[in-house]
Design an enzyme around this catalytic site. Structure first.
Site, short mmCIF file in Angstrom:
data_model
loop_
_atom_site.label_atom_id
_atom_site.label_comp_id
_atom_site.label_asym_id
_atom_site.label_seq_id
_atom_site.Cartn_x
_atom_site.Cartn_y
_atom_site.Cartn_z
N TYR A 103 0.84 -1.21 0.00
CA TYR A 103 0.00 0.00 0.00
C TYR A 103 0.87 1.25 0.00
O TYR A 103 0.66 2.17 -0.80
CB TYR A 103 -0.93 -0.01 1.21
CG TYR A 103 -1.71 1.27 1.39
CD1 TYR A 103 -2.67 1.64 0.45
CD2 TYR A 103 -1.51 2.10 2.49
CE1 TYR A 103 -3.40 2.81 0.60
CE2 TYR A 103 -2.23 3.27 2.65
CZ TYR A 103 -3.18 3.62 1.70
OH TYR A 103 -3.89 4.78 1.84
N HIS A 281 -45.87 25.58 41.23
CA HIS A 281 -47.30 25.81 41.06
C HIS A 281 -47.65 27.20 41.57
O HIS A 281 -46.91 27.81 42.36
CB HIS A 281 -48.09 24.75 41.82
CG HIS A 281 -47.78 23.35 41.37
ND1 HIS A 281 -47.85 22.95 40.06
CD2 HIS A 281 -47.39 22.25 42.09
CE1 HIS A 281 -47.54 21.67 39.97
NE2 HIS A 281 -47.24 21.21 41.19
N PRO A 282 -48.79 27.75 41.14
CA PRO A 282 -49.19 29.08 41.60
C PRO A 282 -49.17 29.19 43.13
O PRO A 282 -49.66 28.31 43.84
CB PRO A 282 -50.61 29.23 41.04
CG PRO A 282 -50.63 28.37 39.82
CD PRO A 282 -49.77 27.19 40.17
#
Length: 370
Positions: A103, A281-282
């Site tokens: 290669y 939450h509120p």
């Protein structure tokens, strides 16, 4: 500018072609594995530059090294020379040129063919002897340890490491494509036989790479991220995430709830704190404590909030109001107790950043009413 890209179906080319299309500056001609070499003569007739990425590195027969690397490059050079024009070539060679392997020899012979072409035609040739190139779309179980590790780890598969101490020189695909663009946009003349370098290279051992990728995987449980904004960690993390299969595009995190709402930690950093969000939450109030060193930033993204503050020594008080309709950061200050109350009619959602990861053994959080 008209660009011929050989090996147009490969890993590097796929990334290059996307970037070429994005730029709008280039017209692309593709040469793929199935294209006969005889077609090169026609393909190069009106080409302004060639990016030669085609090659063979996993042949069925060693002879394919010659036909796919040496001979193909020689045929390309002959076709370019026949145009009687000076056409620059960018070539992806390999560091294996320096090795005595079939290669490496075939890549070296391809380089020689290009040098000869440059001398005969006075064309600029840019040869990059690439080490281990990694990034998205690199084929796993082929030539890249990074690609194989990423593929396996993202799928819960084992990885094999023969020697974790082996050192790899790495080039990230985006850095390589940036370099190719720099050359294509400004083709300077270079001296004969000059090997080009990608400006950014990284060095790491196989063991270090595997360990880093395992850490990325574990971060979904620990919520602790590495410093993935720069350098090799940025490149590795981007590559790792690109191998996630679609069914792993999301993951759950713990949600802690009580009568006030929920609290969720999203991300923790090694040195720059953590990110989370909570709801209320509120009418509900959260907080009612102070810190000695810890600091926080709050951003209300839905609902209406009242922030209350009290200096723990002087008793001085302060309050302010914000809502999801305005982008306003509220900071907590060491030595001041603080709380937040939902004064709206709907659920309140608040983003929160703290400058340090919460440590149950040293929480630096002390109850103190506002």
């Amino acid at each position: 500018m008209k660009v011929l890209v050989t090996g147009a179906d490969g890993f590097i080319a796929q990334n290059l072609l996307i970037r070429l299309a994005e730029s709008g500056e280039f017209e692309v001609v593709k040469f793929v594995r199935q294209t006969p070499a005889q077609a090169l003569s026609a393909l190069v007739q009106h080409i302004d530059v060639v990016v030669h990425l085609a090659g063979v590195n996993r042949p069925k027969s060693p002879k394919e090294f010659i036909t796919g690397n040496t001979n193909l490059t020689e045929q390309l050079c002959a076709a370019l020379a026949a145009t009687e024009r000076s056409i620059p070539v960018i070539f992806s060679s390999s560091t294996q040129v320096e090795c005595d392997t079939p290669y490496g020899k075939s890549k070296g012979e391809a380089e020689q063919a290009l040098w000869t072409y440059a001398e005969q035609t006075q064309s600029s040739v840019y040869i990059y002897r690439l080490p281990n190139v990694f990034g998205k779309w690199c084929k796993p179980n082929y030539n890249s340890a990074v690609a194989t590790f990423c593929h396996n780890i993202t799928r819960g598969l084992p990885i094999t490491i023969n020697d974790p101490s082996v050192t790899l020189i790495l080039v990230y695909i985006d850095d390589l494509i940036d370099e190719f663009f720099r050359v294509m946009r400004d083709i300077p003349a270079i001296s004969n036989r000059e090997i080009c370098q990608v400006p950014k290279e990284y060095v790491a051992t196989v063991g270090e790479i595997a360990s880093t990728l395992e850490t990325f995987c574990n971060s979904r449980k620990t919520l602790i991220t590495e410093t993935v904004g720069t350098g090799l960690l940025r490149a590795l993390y981007s590559t790792y995430v690109s191998y996630l299969p679609p069914e792993s595009f999301s993951y759950p995190v713990a949600q802690h709830g009580d009568q006030r709402g929920v609290f969720v930690e999203m991300l923790k950093t090694q040195e720059s704190g953590q990110f989370s969000f909570f709801t209320a939450h509120p009418g509900m109030t959260r907080g009612g404590h102070y810190h000695h060193s810890k600091t926080e930033k709050f951003l209300v993204i839905k609902g209406k909030a009242r922030f209350g503050f009290r200096h723990i020594l002087t008793g001085e008080t302060h309050e302010l109001y914000t809502s999801g309709e305005q982008a306003q950061i509220v900071e907590t200050v060491p030595g001041w107790s603080h709380d937040i109350t939902n004064i709206g009619d709907d659920e309140m959602i608040v983003m929160l950043w703290a400058n340090e990861i919460f440590d149950r053994n040293r929480p630096d959080t002390y109850t103190h009413p506002v």
